[in-house]
Design an enzyme around this catalytic site. Structure first.
Site, short mmCIF file in Angstrom:
data_model
loop_
_atom_site.label_atom_id
_atom_site.label_comp_id
_atom_site.label_asym_id
_atom_site.label_seq_id
_atom_site.Cartn_x
_atom_site.Cartn_y
_atom_site.Cartn_z
N TYR A 11 4.77 -6.45 16.80
CA TYR A 11 4.99 -5.67 15.58
C TYR A 11 5.78 -4.39 15.88
O TYR A 11 6.80 -4.10 15.25
CB TYR A 11 3.64 -5.35 14.92
CG TYR A 11 3.74 -4.29 13.86
CD1 TYR A 11 4.48 -4.51 12.70
CD2 TYR A 11 3.10 -3.05 14.00
CE1 TYR A 11 4.59 -3.53 11.73
CE2 TYR A 11 3.20 -2.07 13.03
CZ TYR A 11 3.95 -2.32 11.89
OH TYR A 11 4.06 -1.35 10.94
N ASN A 48 -1.71 6.86 11.21
CA ASN A 48 -2.63 5.99 10.47
C ASN A 48 -2.70 6.35 8.99
O ASN A 48 -3.39 7.30 8.62
CB ASN A 48 -4.01 6.03 11.12
CG ASN A 48 -4.01 5.26 12.43
OD1 ASN A 48 -3.32 5.64 13.37
ND2 ASN A 48 -4.78 4.19 12.48
N TYR A 89 0.82 -1.23 0.00
CA TYR A 89 0.00 0.00 0.00
C TYR A 89 0.85 1.28 0.00
O TYR A 89 0.84 2.05 -0.97
CB TYR A 89 -0.94 -0.05 1.21
CG TYR A 89 -1.74 1.19 1.50
CD1 TYR A 89 -2.36 1.91 0.47
CD2 TYR A 89 -1.89 1.63 2.81
CE1 TYR A 89 -3.10 3.04 0.75
CE2 TYR A 89 -2.64 2.75 3.10
CZ TYR A 89 -3.24 3.46 2.07
OH TYR A 89 -3.98 4.58 2.35
N ILE A 130 -17.36 -1.41 16.22
CA ILE A 130 -16.58 -0.35 16.90
C ILE A 130 -15.88 -1.02 18.07
O ILE A 130 -16.53 -1.55 18.97
CB ILE A 130 -17.50 0.79 17.37
CG1 ILE A 130 -18.20 1.43 16.16
CG2 ILE A 130 -16.70 1.82 18.16
CD1 ILE A 130 -19.18 2.53 16.51
N1 UDP Z 1 -11.22 -0.09 14.61
C1 UDP Z 1 -12.55 -0.39 14.89
N2 UDP Z 1 -13.16 -1.36 14.16
C2 UDP Z 1 -12.53 -2.06 13.18
C3 UDP Z 1 -11.16 -1.73 12.89
C4 UDP Z 1 -10.56 -0.74 13.63
O1 UDP Z 1 -13.17 0.22 15.76
O2 UDP Z 1 -13.14 -2.95 12.56
C5 UDP Z 1 -10.56 0.99 15.38
C6 UDP Z 1 -9.30 0.53 16.11
O3 UDP Z 1 -9.62 0.08 17.39
C7 UDP Z 1 -8.47 1.82 16.13
C8 UDP Z 1 -8.90 2.56 14.87
O4 UDP Z 1 -10.14 1.97 14.46
O5 UDP Z 1 -8.83 2.60 17.23
C9 UDP Z 1 -7.91 2.45 13.74
O6 UDP Z 1 -7.59 1.10 13.58
P1 UDP Z 1 -6.75 0.54 12.37
O7 UDP Z 1 -6.69 -0.96 12.49
O8 UDP Z 1 -7.28 1.11 11.10
O9 UDP Z 1 -5.30 1.18 12.56
P2 UDP Z 1 -4.28 1.12 13.82
O10 UDP Z 1 -4.66 2.29 14.71
O11 UDP Z 1 -4.44 -0.20 14.48
O12 UDP Z 1 -2.96 1.30 13.17
#
Ligand code: UDP
Length: 326
Positions: free
Chosen positions: A140, A169, A11, A206
């Site tokens: 990770y 993000n 990506y 969520i």
């Molecule tokens: N999140 C969520 N539902 C989902 C996927 C992600 O509520 O199905 C929330 C997750 O808990 C975080 C935010 O969205 O607070 C961003 O998550 P993502 O996995 O996109 O990126 P990360 O912050 O893990 O790098």
């Protein structure tokens, strides 16, 4: 002279390759296609190989007269890293050591490295600057922090200079509509919401509504993938100009909650997103917001897409035209 981009079919890698080539750079993608897509390589030269193929790395660098490396190739799922740490230490850490040794053998002295906000873990305060202590909460994040340390040691001993870019993000897609975000399986918030709108899932869960944030959901700093790509180019050029090794945090400096992101997708698309409130996902900090003052000051980096609305609109254009990814 050319630039080797490991993970260039992924990506962020594919968006960086596109920006490098738009500036007339000679680029070779090196990717094992385990999580990347050959279609994302577009018409760029692609060598299909693993970081563990040491001889292939050495040969590729020699054959294409590589003088710089931009290193994305890595596994990047937090949850998977906790269940299968061996996979992450072996690929991300051991694989990077092989890459660096191949660079050493070919006298390649510059590398821009894909690091992450996950190296910070749960910060004591936000925004997170380069001075914020790094205490990763996942395997990770630990692999990326270990590589940052290895890079400093390879500079001290072998003179390989590096810039570590810690993304917050990553989101959005290239303006051309030809490349965008595709993961299999998908775990990221914005693409998952798009999949709900495209009828590929019933709802978005969520993850946690009891965080100490204004609406109880996690707050993140979303940064457009093309702005990340630009940061790699500025970093590489600074290394070419002789800059010493360093690290930069990359975000927009604004936080948005999960509910705010969902609300923005509804605004941009004019469609309602079905949601279900679920438990917290383990390892998710409540709030992650970057301070990117350092790269703004030192390299004059400035995000072009600093509105969440623009970022989500670009993501939607890609997902709507590629409902099943590549
Ligand atoms: N999140 C969520 N539902 C989902 C996927 C992600 O509520 O199905 C929330 C997750 O808990 C975080 C935010 O969205 O607070 C961003 O998550 P993502 O996995 O996109 O990126 P990360 O912050 O893990 O790098």
């Amino acid at each position: 002279m050319s630039i080797l981009v490991t993970g260039g079919a992924g990506y962020i890698g594919s968006h960086t390759v596109k920006e490098l080539r738009a500036r007339g750079e000679q680029v070779i993608i090196y990717d094992d296609l385990s999580t990347g897509f050959y279609q994302a390589a577009q018409d760029c030269m692609l060598v299909v190989g693993s970081l563990h193929h040491y001889d292939k790395l050495v040969e590729t660098m020699r054959a294409f007269d590589v003088d710089s490396v931009v290193h994305f190739a890595a596994y990047s799922q937090v949850g998977e890293s906790m269940n299968d740490p061996g996979k992450y230490y072996y690929n991300n850490v051991a694989g990077t050591i092989k890459l660096l040794n191949a660079m050493k053998e070919n006298n390649v002295k510059r590398i821009v490295f894909s690091s992450t906000a996950a190296t910070f873990g749960e910060p004591d305060s936000v925004p997170i600057s380069e001075e914020t202590p790094q205490h990763p909460a996942s395997v990770y994040g630990t692999t990326k922090l270990m590589i940052e340390k290895i890079l400093r040691d390879y500079d001290a001993a072998y003179g390989i200079r590096s810039v570590a870019l810690r993304y917050f993000n990553a989101a959005g897609a290239d303006e051309s509509g030809l490349i965008g975000e595709a993961h299999n399986p998908e775990t990221h918030l914005i693409p998952l919401i798009m999949q709900v709108l495209l009828g590929r899932r019933e709802h978005i869960s969520i993850y946690g509504t009891d965080y100490p944030t204004p609406d109880g959901t996690c707050v993140r700093d979303y940064i457009h993938v093309t702005d990340l790509a630009t940061a790699h180019i500025l970093s590489l050029n600074a290394l070419r100009d002789g800059m010493a090794s360093t690290a930069y945090n990359l975000g927009n400096g604004n936080g948005f909650s999960v509910r705010e992101v969902i609300g923005m997708v509804e605004k941009v698309t004019g469609r309602k997103v079905a949601t279900v409130e679920g438990p917290r996902r383990s390892g998710d900090p409540a709030v992650l917001i970057a301070s990117s003052e350092k790269i703004m000051r030192e390299l004059n980096w400035k995000p072009k897409f600093n509105e969440l609305e623009q970022i989500i609109a670009s993501a939607w254009r890609w997902h709507e035209s590629h409902p099943y990814g590549y």
